[in-house]
Design a protein around this motif. Structure first.
Motif, PDB file in Angstrom:
ATOM      1  N   SER A  91      21.130  -5.542  -6.622  1.00 40.80           N
ATOM      2  CA  SER A  91      21.235  -5.975  -7.909  1.00 40.80           C
ATOM      3  C   SER A  91      20.351  -5.262  -8.960  1.00 40.80           C
ATOM      4  O   SER A  91      19.248  -4.797  -8.551  1.00 40.80           O
ATOM      5  N   SER A  92      21.277  -4.900  -9.927  1.00 44.39           N
ATOM      6  CA  SER A  92      20.345  -3.590 -10.627  1.00 44.39           C
ATOM      7  C   SER A  92      19.124  -4.197 -11.407  1.00 44.39           C
ATOM      8  O   SER A  92      18.365  -3.389 -11.706  1.00 44.39           O
ATOM      9  N   ASP A  93      18.856  -5.545 -11.486  1.00 45.45           N
ATOM     10  CA  ASP A  93      17.437  -5.965 -11.939  1.00 45.45           C
ATOM     11  C   ASP A  93      16.660  -6.111 -10.835  1.00 45.45           C
ATOM     12  O   ASP A  93      15.491  -6.954 -11.065  1.00 45.45           O
ATOM     13  N   ASP A  94      16.743  -6.138  -9.508  1.00 44.65           N
ATOM     14  CA  ASP A  94      16.090  -6.510  -8.516  1.00 44.65           C
ATOM     15  C   ASP A  94      15.045  -5.374  -7.975  1.00 44.65           C
ATOM     16  O   ASP A  94      15.417  -4.448  -7.245  1.00 44.65           O
ATOM     17  N   ILE A  95      13.988  -5.194  -8.884  1.00 43.16           N
ATOM     18  CA  ILE A  95      13.121  -4.044  -8.418  1.00 43.16           C
ATOM     19  C   ILE A  95      11.752  -4.864  -8.425  1.00 43.16           C
ATOM     20  O   ILE A  95      11.265  -5.283  -9.240  1.00 43.16           O
ATOM     21  N   GLU A  96      11.019  -4.170  -7.436  1.00 41.54           N
ATOM     22  CA  GLU A  96       9.457  -4.616  -7.248  1.00 41.54           C
ATOM     23  C   GLU A  96       8.758  -3.190  -7.103  1.00 41.54           C
ATOM     24  O   GLU A  96       9.355  -2.171  -6.265  1.00 41.54           O
ATOM     25  N   GLU A  97       7.742  -3.164  -7.573  1.00 41.17           N
ATOM     26  CA  GLU A  97       6.582  -2.125  -7.681  1.00 41.17           C
ATOM     27  C   GLU A  97       5.253  -2.678  -7.549  1.00 41.17           C
ATOM     28  O   GLU A  97       4.997  -3.230  -8.508  1.00 41.17           O
ATOM     29  N   GLU A  98       4.524  -2.439  -6.714  1.00 40.98           N
ATOM     30  CA  GLU A  98       3.165  -3.084  -6.574  1.00 40.98           C
ATOM     31  C   GLU A  98       2.144  -2.046  -6.005  1.00 40.98           C
ATOM     32  O   GLU A  98       2.671  -1.188  -5.457  1.00 40.98           O
ATOM     33  N   ALA A  99       1.108  -2.247  -6.151  1.00 42.99           N
ATOM     34  CA  ALA A  99      -0.158  -1.470  -5.392  1.00 42.99           C
ATOM     35  C   ALA A  99      -1.277  -2.461  -4.881  1.00 42.99           C
ATOM     36  O   ALA A  99      -1.279  -3.674  -5.555  1.00 42.99           O
ATOM     37  N   PHE A 100      -1.859  -1.909  -4.145  1.00 41.16           N
ATOM     38  CA  PHE A 100      -2.799  -2.691  -3.178  1.00 41.16           C
ATOM     39  C   PHE A 100      -4.164  -1.892  -3.118  1.00 41.16           C
ATOM     40  O   PHE A 100      -3.638  -0.767  -2.854  1.00 41.16           O
ATOM     41  N   GLY A 101      -5.216  -2.517  -2.898  1.00 40.01           N
ATOM     42  CA  GLY A 101      -6.458  -1.926  -3.001  1.00 40.01           C
ATOM     43  C   GLY A 101      -6.931  -1.245  -4.005  1.00 40.01           C
ATOM     44  O   GLY A 101      -5.885  -1.131  -5.042  1.00 40.01           O
ATOM     45  N   ASP A 102      -7.851  -0.787  -4.206  1.00 44.08           N
ATOM     46  CA  ASP A 102      -8.388   0.160  -5.567  1.00 44.08           C
ATOM     47  C   ASP A 102      -7.739   1.115  -6.190  1.00 44.08           C
ATOM     48  O   ASP A 102      -7.436   1.502  -7.275  1.00 44.08           O
ATOM     49  N   GLY A 103      -7.114   1.949  -5.092  1.00 45.53           N
ATOM     50  CA  GLY A 103      -6.564   3.203  -5.380  1.00 45.53           C
ATOM     51  C   GLY A 103      -4.961   3.221  -5.340  1.00 45.53           C
ATOM     52  O   GLY A 103      -4.297   4.358  -5.343  1.00 45.53           O
ATOM     53  N   GLY A 104      -4.491   1.986  -5.097  1.00 42.84           N
ATOM     54  CA  GLY A 104      -3.051   2.150  -4.809  1.00 42.84           C
ATOM     55  C   GLY A 104      -2.010   2.586  -6.066  1.00 42.84           C
ATOM     56  O   GLY A 104      -1.208   3.254  -5.579  1.00 42.84           O
ATOM     57  N   TRP A 105      -2.406   2.243  -7.275  1.00 42.61           N
ATOM     58  CA  TRP A 105      -1.570   2.979  -8.330  1.00 42.61           C
ATOM     59  C   TRP A 105      -1.777   4.497  -8.286  1.00 42.61           C
ATOM     60  O   TRP A 105      -1.159   5.111  -8.874  1.00 42.61           O
ATOM     61  N   ASP A 106      -2.921   4.872  -7.743  1.00 43.98           N
ATOM     62  CA  ASP A 106      -3.085   6.325  -8.023  1.00 43.98           C
ATOM     63  C   ASP A 106      -2.192   7.199  -6.879  1.00 43.98           C
ATOM     64  O   ASP A 106      -2.247   8.434  -6.671  1.00 43.98           O
ATOM     65  N   LEU A 107      -1.750   6.495  -5.920  1.00 44.34           N
ATOM     66  CA  LEU A 107      -0.896   7.214  -4.861  1.00 44.34           C
ATOM     67  C   LEU A 107       0.384   7.716  -5.477  1.00 44.34           C
ATOM     68  O   LEU A 107       0.841   6.980  -6.286  1.00 44.34           O
ATOM     69  N   GLU A 108       0.577   8.917  -5.197  1.00 41.82           N
ATOM     70  CA  GLU A 108       1.972   9.396  -5.646  1.00 41.82           C
ATOM     71  C   GLU A 108       3.082   8.834  -5.515  1.00 41.82           C
ATOM     72  O   GLU A 108       4.115   8.687  -5.960  1.00 41.82           O
ATOM     73  N   TYR A 109       3.329   8.410  -4.190  1.00 39.64           N
ATOM     74  CA  TYR A 109       4.553   7.851  -3.629  1.00 39.64           C
ATOM     75  C   TYR A 109       4.482   6.261  -3.249  1.00 39.64           C
ATOM     76  O   TYR A 109       3.286   5.992  -2.699  1.00 39.64           O
ATOM     77  N   PRO A 110       5.529   5.737  -3.001  1.00 36.61           N
ATOM     78  CA  PRO A 110       6.872   5.903  -3.582  1.00 36.61           C
ATOM     79  C   PRO A 110       7.001   5.523  -5.004  1.00 36.61           C
ATOM     80  O   PRO A 110       6.085   4.909  -5.448  1.00 36.61           O
ATOM     81  N   TYR A 111       8.100   5.714  -5.573  1.00 39.61           N
ATOM     82  CA  TYR A 111       8.567   4.973  -6.771  1.00 39.61           C
ATOM     83  C   TYR A 111      10.052   4.997  -6.981  1.00 39.61           C
ATOM     84  O   TYR A 111      10.764   5.489  -6.266  1.00 39.61           O
ATOM     85  N   VAL A 112      10.447   4.030  -7.863  1.00 39.26           N
ATOM     86  CA  VAL A 112      11.856   3.604  -7.896  1.00 39.26           C
ATOM     87  C   VAL A 112      12.480   4.485  -9.040  1.00 39.26           C
ATOM     88  O   VAL A 112      11.911   4.986 -10.105  1.00 39.26           O
ATOM     89  N   VAL A 113      13.709   5.240  -8.687  1.00 37.75           N
ATOM     90  CA  VAL A 113      14.339   6.098  -9.493  1.00 37.75           C
ATOM     91  C   VAL A 113      15.540   5.429  -9.361  1.00 37.75           C
ATOM     92  O   VAL A 113      16.329   5.205  -8.498  1.00 37.75           O
ATOM     93  N   ARG A 114      16.259   5.303 -10.805  1.00 42.66           N
ATOM     94  CA  ARG A 114      17.564   4.730 -10.958  1.00 42.66           C
ATOM     95  C   ARG A 114      18.396   5.776 -11.627  1.00 42.66           C
ATOM     96  O   ARG A 114      17.724   6.414 -12.459  1.00 42.66           O
ATOM     97  N   GLU A 115      19.416   6.003 -11.313  1.00 43.68           N
ATOM     98  CA  GLU A 115      20.296   7.302 -11.768  1.00 43.68           C
ATOM     99  C   GLU A 115      21.876   6.554 -11.905  1.00 43.68           C
ATOM    100  O   GLU A 115      21.970   5.547 -10.950  1.00 43.68           O
ATOM    101  N   VAL A 116      22.524   7.388 -12.460  1.00 39.32           N
ATOM    102  CA  VAL A 116      24.064   7.145 -12.351  1.00 39.32           C
ATOM    103  C   VAL A 116      24.732   8.404 -11.875  1.00 39.32           C
ATOM    104  O   VAL A 116      24.413   9.419 -11.979  1.00 39.32           O
ATOM    105  N   ALA A 117      25.518   8.166 -10.890  1.00 38.83           N
ATOM    106  CA  ALA A 117      26.076   9.126 -10.074  1.00 38.83           C
ATOM    107  C   ALA A 117      27.770   9.321 -10.497  1.00 38.83           C
ATOM    108  O   ALA A 117      28.386   8.508 -10.650  1.00 38.83           O
ATOM    109  N   LEU A 118      28.215  10.506 -10.771  1.00 42.09           N
ATOM    110  CA  LEU A 118      29.912  10.770 -11.062  1.00 42.09           C
ATOM    111  C   LEU A 118      30.492  10.959  -9.864  1.00 42.09           C
ATOM    112  O   LEU A 118      31.497  10.462  -9.940  1.00 42.09           O
TER     113      LEU A 118
END
Length: 138
Positions: A91-118
């Protein structure tokens, strides 16, 4: 067939090989499957990470429970652990992004990318109004 998700996380713990061996000891089926889809990654600073990725995962309650158990194990194993988690469901609105530990958000990966493809390559397209036509009518 069921509902499927694209799931990934990056986990930083000291001695990642030792941590995975420890996690295998009491792993349930969902955690064993997660471990089967984990990889070691070393960045340019020689820091080693555990990466998990699965593109067609049935992320149900047992998977979520197993991931929570893994995070609890990581926290007990290494107080300085860090983890970044991303999940995108069908579902287009079913996205979760979480971080754990003190440096979780500092990690570069992963991340969600949404795009439209032709579904076609840009070079296969023909412009309706060509650049030179548009320039002469202006």
């Amino acid at each position: 067939m069921g509902y499927r998700s694209e799931v990934a996380f990056c986990l930083q713990v000291k001695e990642p090989e030792k941590f995975i061996a420890l996690a295998r000891i009491d792993a349930d089926d969902a955690l064993k499957e997660m471990i089967d889809n984990m990889y070691y990654y070393e960045d340019h600073q020689k820091i080693k990470y555990i990466l998990f990725t699965h593109n067609y995962w049935k992320w149900y309650e047992d998977s979520s429970r197993s991931f929570a158990k893994l995070m609890e194990l990581a926290e007990n194993y290494d107080e300085d652990f860090a983890c970044k988690f991303a999940r995108s469901g069908e579902s287009s609105d079913d996205i979760e992004e979480e971080a754990f530990g003190d440096g979780g958000w500092d990690l570069e990966y992963p991340y969600v990318v949404r795009e439209v493809a032709l579904g076609v390559k840009p070079e296969e397209l023909t412009k309706i109004i060509k650049e030179e036509e548009h320039a002469t009518t202006s």
